[in-house]
Scaffold this motif. Structure first.
Motif, PDB file in Angstrom:
ATOM      1  N   UNK A 204       0.768  -1.227   0.000  1.00  0.00           N
ATOM      2  CA  UNK A 204       0.000   0.000   0.000  1.00  0.00           C
ATOM      3  C   UNK A 204       0.803   1.284   0.000  1.00  0.00           C
ATOM      4  N   UNK A 205       2.111   1.217   0.171  1.00  0.00           N
ATOM      5  CA  UNK A 205       2.831   2.486   0.267  1.00  0.00           C
ATOM      6  C   UNK A 205       3.351   2.982  -1.068  1.00  0.00           C
ATOM      7  N   UNK A 206       3.330   2.090  -2.096  1.00  0.00           N
ATOM      8  CA  UNK A 206       3.706   2.505  -3.442  1.00  0.00           C
ATOM      9  C   UNK A 206       5.089   3.140  -3.476  1.00  0.00           C
ATOM     10  N   UNK A 207       6.066   2.484  -2.867  1.00  0.00           N
ATOM     11  CA  UNK A 207       7.427   2.996  -2.936  1.00  0.00           C
ATOM     12  C   UNK A 207       7.975   2.854  -4.343  1.00  0.00           C
ATOM     13  N   UNK A 208       7.373   1.985  -5.140  1.00  0.00           N
ATOM     14  CA  UNK A 208       7.838   1.814  -6.511  1.00  0.00           C
ATOM     15  C   UNK A 208       7.763   3.099  -7.313  1.00  0.00           C
ATOM     16  N   UNK A 209       6.832   3.976  -6.963  1.00  0.00           N
ATOM     17  CA  UNK A 209       6.702   5.226  -7.708  1.00  0.00           C
ATOM     18  C   UNK A 209       7.958   6.067  -7.583  1.00  0.00           C
ATOM     19  N   UNK A 210       8.495   6.110  -6.333  1.00  0.00           N
ATOM     20  CA  UNK A 210       9.720   6.897  -6.124  1.00  0.00           C
ATOM     21  C   UNK A 210      10.867   6.320  -6.919  1.00  0.00           C
ATOM     22  N   UNK A 211      10.956   4.979  -6.904  1.00  0.00           N
ATOM     23  CA  UNK A 211      12.009   4.306  -7.657  1.00  0.00           C
ATOM     24  C   UNK A 211      11.892   4.637  -9.133  1.00  0.00           C
ATOM     25  N   UNK A 212      10.678   4.618  -9.656  1.00  0.00           N
ATOM     26  CA  UNK A 212      10.483   4.857 -11.078  1.00  0.00           C
ATOM     27  C   UNK A 212      10.876   6.280 -11.458  1.00  0.00           C
ATOM     28  N   UNK A 213      10.491   7.248 -10.632  1.00  0.00           N
ATOM     29  CA  UNK A 213      10.872   8.628 -10.951  1.00  0.00           C
ATOM     30  C   UNK A 213      12.387   8.771 -10.907  1.00  0.00           C
ATOM     31  N   UNK A 214      13.017   8.124  -9.922  1.00  0.00           N
ATOM     32  CA  UNK A 214      14.474   8.205  -9.836  1.00  0.00           C
ATOM     33  C   UNK A 214      15.152   7.612 -11.058  1.00  0.00           C
ATOM     34  N   UNK A 215      14.664   6.466 -11.520  1.00  0.00           N
ATOM     35  CA  UNK A 215      15.291   5.819 -12.664  1.00  0.00           C
ATOM     36  C   UNK A 215      15.027   6.581 -13.947  1.00  0.00           C
ATOM     37  N   UNK A 216      13.806   7.112 -14.109  1.00  0.00           N
ATOM     38  CA  UNK A 216      13.507   7.777 -15.375  1.00  0.00           C
ATOM     39  C   UNK A 216      14.260   9.089 -15.495  1.00  0.00           C
ATOM     40  N   UNK A 217      14.654   9.672 -14.343  1.00  0.00           N
ATOM     41  CA  UNK A 217      15.406  10.936 -14.423  1.00  0.00           C
ATOM     42  C   UNK A 217      16.749  10.742 -15.090  1.00  0.00           C
ATOM     43  N   UNK A 218      17.372   9.561 -14.974  1.00  0.00           N
ATOM     44  CA  UNK A 218      18.652   9.343 -15.653  1.00  0.00           C
ATOM     45  C   UNK A 218      18.439   8.776 -17.044  1.00  0.00           C
ATOM     46  N   UNK A 219      17.197   8.746 -17.506  1.00  0.00           N
ATOM     47  CA  UNK A 219      16.967   8.360 -18.887  1.00  0.00           C
ATOM     48  C   UNK A 219      16.719   6.884 -19.099  1.00  0.00           C
ATOM     49  N   UNK A 220      16.483   6.108 -18.048  1.00  0.00           N
ATOM     50  CA  UNK A 220      16.169   4.691 -18.232  1.00  0.00           C
ATOM     51  C   UNK A 220      14.687   4.581 -18.555  1.00  0.00           C
ATOM     52  N   UNK A 221      14.351   3.786 -19.574  1.00  0.00           N
ATOM     53  CA  UNK A 221      12.951   3.579 -19.936  1.00  0.00           C
ATOM     54  C   UNK A 221      12.265   2.812 -18.817  1.00  0.00           C
ATOM     55  N   UNK A 222      11.356   3.471 -18.128  1.00  0.00           N
ATOM     56  CA  UNK A 222      10.724   2.840 -16.967  1.00  0.00           C
ATOM     57  C   UNK A 222       9.231   2.732 -17.167  1.00  0.00           C
ATOM     58  N   UNK A 223       8.662   1.652 -16.684  1.00  0.00           N
ATOM     59  CA  UNK A 223       7.207   1.497 -16.703  1.00  0.00           C
ATOM     60  C   UNK A 223       6.768   1.128 -15.304  1.00  0.00           C
ATOM     61  N   UNK A 224       5.720   1.771 -14.833  1.00  0.00           N
ATOM     62  CA  UNK A 224       5.174   1.435 -13.520  1.00  0.00           C
ATOM     63  C   UNK A 224       3.963   0.542 -13.726  1.00  0.00           C
ATOM     64  N   UNK A 225       3.915  -0.585 -13.027  1.00  0.00           N
ATOM     65  CA  UNK A 225       2.737  -1.452 -13.116  1.00  0.00           C
ATOM     66  C   UNK A 225       2.173  -1.664 -11.717  1.00  0.00           C
TER      67      UNK A 225
END
Lengths: 421, 351
Positions: free
Chosen positions: B200-221
């Motif tokens: 329920x805390x959706x920590x994956x969202x933070x990870x995704x924003x961090x990864x996409x900032x360096x240009x890695x193609x990220x998808x959140x599911x």
């Protein structure tokens, strides 16, 4: 072609030439048969083909229905599917009053696209009621036959509903049935008589395929529920809820664990209804599945459609539940009416699926929304899948109104149904 | 008196640390990463070694063991604290043995000869006093601190050996180690990352924003779609809270489902975990506190009539894991027990 062959190889005997001619004809005939037997691929899984998109746009223009545009960055694996935003419903693009589309269909389309009517049974029943209203308001224009004109009238409505939200397998089967009934109306039948006939057909379809089927499935399923059971259900399936409520009324002692998942959180609706009846319930999110499964004795799942190769198409997350249940040796029972059986085959959740509004994945915790500006970041995509397919080795039993069958018997049922019709 | 000042100062620091521990682990995801936790614990233990009053190794070990017990009792779910205490105890034993002159090798070997002749040997009481023991122990703890500082970089350096071009990698929730790992690989290779959001805390969202900032193609599911997309995933790389002695994991909720889905599709499951996460404890899970449950499920008005379960950790058995990547290199899960025997002394397993 034949003459060219004859000209180019004069030294060959006529038998050779005849053989070549026969083979050419047979390939042509096979080609025709192929086209007849294999259905054309539906448009909504060919979004990446510009020719198909253009053809659809022309068709909609002819039917005077607005074309809905895709929203947001699509994950490359799913570039062949549509992705719409809920904030831009199709009805905003319609002119008021709409002369082409019946108002009850407009209302139905809006209810679909906003998610007010959701669940395959609910959508099918709503569709059939809307069609009943359409038939009641219909008048045959002069020099036209009801059986042909009504079917043509329904075509733009179906395109409109498809644009609002792709049709489900159950809706597809219902529409096929109605079209068949309409075209079977004899031409000498008077309009009033024809209309009452159609209305009773639709009522009978709903009664037989949905209401009575639910009763039959409950009867079979209740045999499988024993006292002291701990039953796990996922999301909200009207059929499974029905079964549990009836079992509770027949004084079976069991408790229910409702598993829910983001972003739809449909399990809350199931939870509310079960608690209202007085059934003792537990609520978990799908990530707590491994924690809760050792307590569970049976898993009941609903289905959106049953495919001809035995795969179960259902809400996303169902395959995960079936997988983990199989690991813990918990029996998985799928409940599905026969009108949801579909002739399609599919092996993964990619080729034919539905993409919901990606903004639903955003969540605000403690005043902060992490993914607020996800559109601005070019390498970030959100994926909100609606369906997934469960392989038949994870499912132990399918309970239908025709009885309890294994997953692999779905094509048998389809053949039996086709023979009946 | 300067001595008393030092002591009160020390006790103050210990109390502050304990209070921090009690507050920090409410389950909203660690307020600080485990790396920071480990470092703070080691600083505190170094301070205790420097400032507390002790005359022999045995006294020091008793002091540290007592403090360690209090710290683990303050926050049982934070295992790195106990791990660091055990490391320091092992350091003390080693330094004591070195000062005494006996080599560590013979001490540790369990040979048949030793078993037969061990009966008459005196017990190790650690009562001898050595002048340089304090300095040696502090130096060894400093080495431990340098090791802790470099763990994330050591793990990230191995990224290019494991990720090739055009791969699809799945990860779950948020792990600083995995984030550094993937960012390092992204400098040279192009690949896609699918992040499961981990409700329920959706920590994956933070990870995704961090990864996409360096240009890695990220998808959140969403969590529910993990099995659905697993067939297209080439590798699953996740972090963990603790590595257990049998090679199993105590990881964030939902990891077991991911591991099962990966096994079904024969996708390798790679764990990036530094050595300080290795713990000899038994697997226990804990649940979220009532406040957090209410904040996670706000719309459930019938919560009072319903049982709600929110476990924080999952157990993942070692059979589902393919590889551990730690700061000392890659290891199979079957080798973890051996690494643990090198890090901690068997008598310290229970503090």
């Amino acid at each position: 072609g034949t003459s060219v062959v004859v000209y180019m190889v004069p030294q060959y005997s006529s038998i050779h030439i005849a053989a070549v001619v026969v083979s050419m004809f047979s390939t042509i005939i096979c080609g025709f048969l192929f086209l007849l037997v294999v259905k054309r691929l539906p448009e909504h899984v060919q979004v990446d083909d510009p020719a198909v998109v253009k053809r659809l746009a022309k068709k909609l223009e002819r039917q005077q229905i607005p074309l809905r545009s895709d929203y947001g960055y699509k994950v490359s694996l799913f570039s062949h599917l549509h992705q719409y935003s809920r904030k831009a419903p199709l009805t905003q693009l319609l002119s008021i009053p709409s002369t082409v589309i019946h108002p009850s269909i407009v209302r139905l389309g809006l209810q679909y696209s906003q998610g007010i009517v959701a669940g395959s049974n609910a959508r099918s029943v709503a569709l059939l009621h809307a069609f009943k209203q359409v038939i009641r308001d219909y008048t045959t224009p002069p020099n036209e036959e009801l059986s042909r004109d009504l079917v043509n009238k329904l075509k733009p409505y179906i395109s409109f509903l498809n644009q609002c939200r792709p049709l489900s397998a159950s809706m597809g089967n219902a529409i096929k049935y109605i079209k068949k009934e309409i075209s079977n109306i004899p031409s000498q039948c008077k309009e009033e008589e024809a209309k009452t006939k159609l209305l009773t057909c639709i009522d009978r379809y709903i009664e037989e395929k949905i209401v009575l089927a639910a009763k039959a499935i409950s009867k079979y399923a209740i045999e499988k529920i024993s006292d002291g059971d701990v039953i796990l259900v996922y999301g909200y399936s009207s059929l499974v809820n029905n079964i549990l409520c009836e079992a509770f009324e027949k004084s079976r002692k069991f408790r229910v664990i409702v598993v829910d998942s983001r972003p739809r959180l449909e399990g809350r609706e199931a939870l509310r209804r079960l608690v209202q009846r007085g059934i003792s319930c537990t609520y978990v999110l799908i990530s707590a599945l491994s924690y809760i499964l050792p307590e569970v004795s049976k898993v009941f799942l609903g289905a959106h459609a049953l495919l001809a190769n035995g795969y179960v198409m259902s809400r996303v997350g169902t395959s995960q539940i079936a997988l983990v249940a199989r690991t813990y040796n918990v029996p998985v029972l799928v409940c599905c009416e026969t009108y949801k059986f579909c002739e399609r085959v599919q092996t993964d959740s990619f080729v034919s699926n539905e993409l919901d509004d990606p903004d639903d994945l955003m969540v605000t915790r403690k005043g902060k929304t992490q993914l607020e500006n996800w559109q601005d970041v070019s390498s970030l995509g959100l994926l909100n899948l609606v369906y997934d397919v469960t392989p038949p080795d994870f499912v132990d039993l399918v309970i239908t109104d025709l009885g309890m069958i294994p997953c692999t018997s779905v094509p048998v049922v389809l053949r039996v149904k086709n023979l009946d019709q | 008196m300067p001595g008393a000042d030092k002591e009160t100062d020390l006790t103050e620091r210990i109390e502050a640390f304990l209070a921090d521990l009690k507050r920090g682990g409410s389950g909203t995801g660690p307020l600080r990463g485990s790396g920071e936790m480990a470092r703070e614990t080691t600083y505190l233990l170094r301070r205790i070694t420097a400032q507390a009053r002790w005359s022999s190794a045995g006294d020091l070990m008793e002091i540290i063991r007592n403090e360690g017990r209090r710290m683990t009792a303050a926050q049982p779910s934070e295992t790195t604290v106990g791990n660091m205490v055990r490391r320091v105890l092992k350091i003390i034993r080693e330094e004591y043995a070195r000062s005494r002159g006996s080599s560590e090798e013979t001490e540790q070997q369990e040979s048949l000869h030793k078993l037969l002749t061990a009966g008459e040997l005196s017990e190790e009481t650690f009562r001898e006093h050595f002048v340089h023991l304090k300095a040696n122990v502090i130096e060894a703890i400093n080495e431990l601190l340098t090791e802790l500082d470099g763990t994330t970089d050591n793990i990230a350096m191995q990224a290019l050996e494991h990720i090739h071009s055009n791969e699809v990698i799945m990860t779950v929730g948020r792990s600083r180690t995995v984030e550094a790992f993937l960012k390092d690989a992204a400098r040279k290779r192009k690949f896609h990352v699918i992040v499961a959001e981990c409700a329920p805390f959706c920590q994956g969202h933070e990870m995704a924003t961090g990864l996409s900032k360096v240009g890695i193609e990220t998808t959140v599911i969403a969590d529910a779609a993990i099995f659905a997309v697993m067939s297209r995933v080439n590798k699953v790389i996740i972090g963990t809270q603790t590595v257990l002695a049998n090679g199993g994991l105590r990881a964030v909720n939902g990891t077991h489902s991911v591991a099962l889905a990966a096994r079904h599709h024969s996708t390798p499951l790679i764990i990036c975990a530094p050595m300080f996460k290795l713990s000899p404890q038994v697997f226990t899970t804990c649940s979220l506190s009532l406040n957090d449950v209410n904040s996670c499920f706000p719309v459930l008005k019938i919560l009072s009539k319903v049982n709600v379960h929110c476990p924080v950790f999952d157990y993942v058995p070692p059979e589902l894991i393919t590889l551990f990547i730690s700061n000392i290199g890659g290891n199979a899960p079957s080798y973890i027990y051996r690494l643990m025997s090198e890090l901690y002394h068997p008598e310290d397993h229970k503090l």
